[in-house]
Design a protein around this motif. Structure first.
Motif, PDB file in Angstrom:
ATOM      1  N   GLY A  18       0.777  -1.351  -0.044  1.00 41.51           N
ATOM      2  CA  GLY A  18      -0.083   0.259   0.033  1.00 41.51           C
ATOM      3  C   GLY A  18       0.784   1.251   0.108  1.00 41.51           C
ATOM      4  N   PRO A  19       0.231   2.370  -0.050  1.00 40.03           N
ATOM      5  CA  PRO A  19       0.612   3.701  -0.017  1.00 40.03           C
ATOM      6  C   PRO A  19       1.826   4.013   0.937  1.00 40.03           C
ATOM      7  CG  PRO A  19      -1.507   3.924   0.546  1.00 40.03           C
ATOM      8  CD  PRO A  19      -1.334   2.542   0.030  1.00 40.03           C
ATOM      9  N   LEU A  20       1.747   3.432   2.005  1.00 42.52           N
ATOM     10  CA  LEU A  20       2.485   3.668   3.232  1.00 42.52           C
ATOM     11  C   LEU A  20       3.260   2.365   3.633  1.00 42.52           C
ATOM     12  CD1 LEU A  20       0.428   6.166   5.416  1.00 42.52           C
ATOM     13  CD2 LEU A  20       1.917   6.572   3.671  1.00 42.52           C
ATOM     14  N   GLY A  21       3.229   1.560   2.920  1.00 44.08           N
ATOM     15  CA  GLY A  21       3.807   0.143   3.215  1.00 44.08           C
ATOM     16  C   GLY A  21       5.425   0.446   2.769  1.00 44.08           C
ATOM     17  N   GLY A  22       5.776   0.829   1.858  1.00 43.92           N
ATOM     18  CA  GLY A  22       7.325   1.021   1.785  1.00 43.92           C
ATOM     19  C   GLY A  22       7.782   0.520   0.372  1.00 43.92           C
ATOM     20  N   PHE A  23       9.060   0.888   0.002  1.00 47.36           N
ATOM     21  CA  PHE A  23       9.616   0.692  -0.996  1.00 47.36           C
ATOM     22  C   PHE A  23      10.931  -0.265  -1.063  1.00 47.36           C
ATOM     23  CE2 PHE A  23       6.913   4.344  -1.538  1.00 47.36           C
ATOM     24  CZ  PHE A  23       6.628   4.404  -2.739  1.00 47.36           C
ATOM     25  N   LEU A  24      11.219  -1.038  -1.934  1.00 48.66           N
ATOM     26  CA  LEU A  24      12.351  -1.707  -2.349  1.00 48.66           C
ATOM     27  C   LEU A  24      13.222  -1.288  -3.577  1.00 48.66           C
ATOM     28  CD1 LEU A  24      11.158  -5.341  -1.549  1.00 48.66           C
ATOM     29  CD2 LEU A  24      12.421  -3.556  -0.027  1.00 48.66           C
ATOM     30  N   ALA A  25      14.214  -1.154  -3.672  1.00 49.73           N
ATOM     31  CA  ALA A  25      14.805  -0.872  -4.955  1.00 49.73           C
ATOM     32  C   ALA A  25      14.701  -1.904  -5.953  1.00 49.73           C
ATOM     33  CB  ALA A  25      16.508  -0.767  -4.760  1.00 49.73           C
ATOM     34  N   GLY A  26      14.902  -1.715  -7.323  1.00 52.07           N
ATOM     35  CA  GLY A  26      14.552  -2.606  -8.308  1.00 52.07           C
ATOM     36  C   GLY A  26      15.614  -3.735  -8.288  1.00 52.07           C
ATOM     37  N   THR A  27      16.876  -3.479  -7.665  1.00 52.53           N
ATOM     38  CA  THR A  27      17.923  -4.238  -7.802  1.00 52.53           C
ATOM     39  C   THR A  27      17.967  -5.011  -6.433  1.00 52.53           C
ATOM     40  OG1 THR A  27      19.402  -2.435  -6.621  1.00 52.53           O
ATOM     41  CG2 THR A  27      19.367  -2.568  -9.349  1.00 52.53           C
ATOM     42  N   HIS A  48       3.336  12.653  -4.042  1.00 59.13           N
ATOM     43  CA  HIS A  48       2.338  11.847  -3.990  1.00 59.13           C
ATOM     44  C   HIS A  48       2.166  11.136  -2.651  1.00 59.13           C
ATOM     45  CE1 HIS A  48      -0.840   9.385  -5.461  1.00 59.13           C
ATOM     46  NE2 HIS A  48      -0.180   8.212  -5.030  1.00 59.13           N
ATOM     47  N   ILE A  49       3.179  10.701  -2.001  1.00 57.00           N
ATOM     48  CA  ILE A  49       3.092  10.073  -0.765  1.00 57.00           C
ATOM     49  C   ILE A  49       2.486  11.131   0.296  1.00 57.00           C
ATOM     50  CG2 ILE A  49       4.654   9.066   0.949  1.00 57.00           C
ATOM     51  CD1 ILE A  49       6.245   7.807  -1.159  1.00 57.00           C
ATOM     52  N   TRP A  50       3.213  12.518   0.431  1.00 59.84           N
ATOM     53  CA  TRP A  50       2.806  13.328   1.052  1.00 59.84           C
ATOM     54  C   TRP A  50       1.387  14.041   1.043  1.00 59.84           C
ATOM     55  CZ3 TRP A  50       4.864  13.775   5.728  1.00 59.84           C
ATOM     56  CH2 TRP A  50       6.430  13.467   5.906  1.00 59.84           C
ATOM     57  N   GLU A  51       1.083  13.894  -0.458  1.00 62.33           N
ATOM     58  CA  GLU A  51      -0.135  14.560  -0.681  1.00 62.33           C
ATOM     59  C   GLU A  51      -1.368  13.534  -0.244  1.00 62.33           C
ATOM     60  OE1 GLU A  51      -0.151  14.925  -5.026  1.00 62.33           O
ATOM     61  OE2 GLU A  51       0.846  16.990  -4.779  1.00 62.33           O
ATOM     62  N   PHE A  52      -1.063  12.185  -0.444  1.00 61.71           N
ATOM     63  CA  PHE A  52      -1.847  10.984   0.069  1.00 61.71           C
ATOM     64  C   PHE A  52      -1.999  11.097   1.578  1.00 61.71           C
ATOM     65  CE2 PHE A  52      -2.614   6.960   1.769  1.00 61.71           C
ATOM     66  CZ  PHE A  52      -3.784   6.496   0.931  1.00 61.71           C
ATOM     67  N   ALA A  53      -0.818  11.141   2.192  1.00 60.92           N
ATOM     68  CA  ALA A  53      -0.894  11.395   3.645  1.00 60.92           C
ATOM     69  C   ALA A  53      -1.905  12.344   4.297  1.00 60.92           C
ATOM     70  CB  ALA A  53       0.414  11.356   4.389  1.00 60.92           C
ATOM     71  N   ALA A  54      -1.487  13.685   3.726  1.00 66.64           N
ATOM     72  CA  ALA A  54      -2.142  14.699   4.177  1.00 66.64           C
ATOM     73  C   ALA A  54      -3.771  14.953   3.904  1.00 66.64           C
ATOM     74  CB  ALA A  54      -1.705  16.043   3.242  1.00 66.64           C
ATOM     75  N   ASP A  55      -4.145  14.232   2.609  1.00 68.47           N
ATOM     76  CA  ASP A  55      -5.596  14.136   2.419  1.00 68.47           C
ATOM     77  C   ASP A  55      -6.143  13.071   3.186  1.00 68.47           C
ATOM     78  OD1 ASP A  55      -5.279  15.915   0.552  1.00 68.47           O
ATOM     79  OD2 ASP A  55      -5.118  14.503  -1.325  1.00 68.47           O
ATOM     80  N   GLU A  56      -5.541  12.075   3.848  1.00 67.98           N
ATOM     81  CA  GLU A  56      -6.157  10.956   4.391  1.00 67.98           C
ATOM     82  C   GLU A  56      -6.102  10.990   5.649  1.00 67.98           C
ATOM     83  OE1 GLU A  56      -8.254   8.731   3.138  1.00 67.98           O
ATOM     84  OE2 GLU A  56      -8.144   8.982   0.900  1.00 67.98           O
ATOM     85  N   ARG A  80       3.782   5.382  10.115  1.00 72.81           N
ATOM     86  CA  ARG A  80       4.393   4.624   8.863  1.00 72.81           C
ATOM     87  C   ARG A  80       4.804   5.655   7.723  1.00 72.81           C
ATOM     88  NH1 ARG A  80       7.094   0.773   8.058  1.00 72.81           N
ATOM     89  NH2 ARG A  80       6.844   1.373   5.644  1.00 72.81           N
ATOM     90  N   VAL A  81       4.363   6.977   7.751  1.00 72.18           N
ATOM     91  CA  VAL A  81       4.545   8.015   6.865  1.00 72.18           C
ATOM     92  C   VAL A  81       6.369   8.172   6.565  1.00 72.18           C
ATOM     93  CG1 VAL A  81       4.335  10.459   5.749  1.00 72.18           C
ATOM     94  CG2 VAL A  81       2.353   9.096   6.870  1.00 72.18           C
ATOM     95  N   PRO A  82       6.878   8.620   7.694  1.00 74.05           N
ATOM     96  CA  PRO A  82       8.151   8.857   7.499  1.00 74.05           C
ATOM     97  C   PRO A  82       8.969   7.667   6.908  1.00 74.05           C
ATOM     98  CG  PRO A  82       7.421   9.593   9.687  1.00 74.05           C
ATOM     99  CD  PRO A  82       6.392   9.024   9.114  1.00 74.05           C
ATOM    100  N   ALA A  83       8.700   6.287   7.801  1.00 76.74           N
ATOM    101  CA  ALA A  83       9.491   5.318   7.123  1.00 76.74           C
ATOM    102  C   ALA A  83       9.113   4.911   5.914  1.00 76.74           C
ATOM    103  CB  ALA A  83       8.670   3.881   8.142  1.00 76.74           C
ATOM    104  N   ALA A  84       7.762   5.087   5.191  1.00 74.72           N
ATOM    105  CA  ALA A  84       7.710   5.057   3.532  1.00 74.72           C
ATOM    106  C   ALA A  84       8.356   6.024   2.991  1.00 74.72           C
ATOM    107  CB  ALA A  84       6.150   5.099   3.452  1.00 74.72           C
ATOM    108  N   VAL A  85       8.505   7.140   3.453  1.00 78.02           N
ATOM    109  CA  VAL A  85       9.364   8.204   2.881  1.00 78.02           C
ATOM    110  C   VAL A  85      10.702   7.822   2.694  1.00 78.02           C
ATOM    111  CG1 VAL A  85      10.035  10.433   2.972  1.00 78.02           C
ATOM    112  CG2 VAL A  85       7.647  10.142   3.183  1.00 78.02           C
ATOM    113  N   ARG A  86      11.411   7.249   3.998  1.00 79.50           N
ATOM    114  CA  ARG A  86      12.774   6.830   3.986  1.00 79.50           C
ATOM    115  C   ARG A  86      12.871   5.653   3.060  1.00 79.50           C
ATOM    116  NH1 ARG A  86      12.271   5.515   8.978  1.00 79.50           N
ATOM    117  NH2 ARG A  86      12.662   7.937   9.736  1.00 79.50           N
ATOM    118  N   SER A  87      12.122   4.711   2.873  1.00 76.12           N
ATOM    119  CA  SER A  87      12.284   3.346   2.100  1.00 76.12           C
ATOM    120  C   SER A  87      12.359   3.772   0.642  1.00 76.12           C
ATOM    121  CB  SER A  87      11.088   2.553   2.507  1.00 76.12           C
ATOM    122  OG  SER A  87      10.005   2.796   2.049  1.00 76.12           O
ATOM    123  N   LEU A  88      11.528   5.089   0.394  1.00 76.38           N
ATOM    124  CA  LEU A  88      11.707   5.570  -1.023  1.00 76.38           C
ATOM    125  C   LEU A  88      12.950   6.281  -1.317  1.00 76.38           C
ATOM    126  CD1 LEU A  88      10.280   6.223  -3.682  1.00 76.38           C
ATOM    127  CD2 LEU A  88       9.386   8.287  -2.460  1.00 76.38           C
TER     128      LEU A  88
END
Length: 351
Positions: free
Chosen positions: A228-237, A275-283, A330-338
């Motif tokens: 999901g939007p606040l789940g987090g990101f992995l690098a493609g490598t 987009h992450i911050w917009e989603f977080a602020a809206d929701e 979760r918001v800062p953690a999602a941003v950090r992972s991105l």
């Protein structure tokens, strides 16, 4: 065999009068539609799992809260409740309920944070869907102050199979401390988008290639969002991470609903950050200041041209430690992972 978190919830409610079991079908994660598919295509299994959960907890009443954007799921579940009631599998009313529970289907309010269990309970009570402090926990004081067990639709849909085949058979799938399977939804950027059942512990890269067929047009993923939007990101490598809560957490991501959204070189990482911050602020439900003010401040920084600056570290720490519920934390953690997934282009946000 490890005890599951939902079994702990059931144990906490056993023997307590007026217990209610709620199936959380308020699936709000963009990119995830596993619950919708289960409710639309196999409502009998969902209701059977709910009835079994009620029986295990000694609950006389069950509720399925369905996301308002899922009218087909709502209709299918109501049809199945009517059929099961006529067949004698469900009680006709709360007064007649016993080992056969009375089950209601309720439409959700459409808010992302209303999927959090205390916000969901507030919504069922007719209040605004905002998170509430814990303790008290819902199993002590939940819906209308009654002991309340909240389980996800996917969790309840697995219960009939486990009862029929035994817990040991289910535990042979997955890994020792995270057993079973997970429905994984792959976004439209994959060559074979759709929902797939994967054993927990399967490498993420294997899911991307074996199930998803890689990206369309032979593209390579630069980053992969999970949960999901606040789940987090992995690098493609770095997609050799096992699909488990523990392994993903070590990489700054979260399992969540396990939906996967792929991003290639055509996506601007700064636009994705905004987009992450917009989603977080809206929701944000606005129930606590760290999340309500923090998401707006984060969005302002993301829209700026000078980068986050020194104040962002304090903002991220405040949101991560003081937010009322997991949404704000979760918001800062999602941003950090991105930032870690994209590297130098977003390194200023890796705080």
């Amino acid at each position: 065999m490890p005890v599951s978190p939902w079994a702990d919830k059931w144990d906490a409610a056993v023997g307590r009068p007026d217990t209610v079991v709620v199936a959380n079908g308020d699936e709000g994660d963009p990119g995830s539609y596993a619950d919708r598919l289960l409710m639309e295509e196999d409502p009998e299994r969902v209701l059977a799992g709910l009835a079994l959960a009620c029986f295990a907890c000694g609950a006389r009443r069950g509720i399925v809260l369905v996301r308002s954007e899922y009218p087909k799921a709502m209709a299918r579940l109501r049809q199945e409740v009517e059929r099961a009631t006529e067949a004698g599998d469900l009680a006709l009313s709360a007064e007649e309920a016993g080992p056969r529970p009375f089950v209601e289907i309720v439409e959700g309010a459409g808010s992302y944070v209303a999927g959090e269990e205390t916000a969901l309970i507030a919504r069922l009570e007719g209040a605004r869907g905002c998170a509430r402090p814990r303790p008290p926990y819902p199993t002590d004081h939940g819906l209308w102050d009654m002991p309340t067990v909240v389980n996800n639709v996917e969790t309840l849909a697995a219960v009939p199979w486990i009862v029929a085949h035994g817990g040991a058979s289910y535990a042979r799938r997955g890994v020792p401390h995270e057993t079973g399977t997970k429905l994984v939804c792959l976004s439209e950027r994959f060559a074979r988008p759709g929902a797939y059942e994967a054993e927990l512990g399967t490498p993420v890269g294997e899911i991307v290639t074996r199930f998803g067929g890689g990206l369309k047009d032979g593209g390579e993923p630069v980053a992969l969002q999970i949960g999901g939007p606040l789940g987090g990101f992995l690098a493609g490598t770095a997609l050799d991470v096992p699909l488990t809560t523990a392994a993903l957490a070590e990489h700054g991501a979260a399992l969540g609903h396990a939906g996967m959204v792929a991003f290639d070189t055509a996506v601007d990482p700064h636009a994705l950050l905004r987009h992450i911050w917009e989603f977080a602020a809206d929701e944000s439900c606005g129930a606590c200041s760290p999340c309500r003010i923090g998401t707006r401040r984060g969005l302002a920084l993301a829209r700026g041209r000078t980068g986050p600056g020194e104040s962002y570290e304090q903002l991220a720490r405040l949101m991560g430690e003081a937010s009322l519920c997991a949404f704000g934390r979760r918001v800062p953690a999602a941003v950090r992972s991105l930032a870690r997934a994209y590297g130098p282009s977003l390194e200023a946000w890796d705080r």
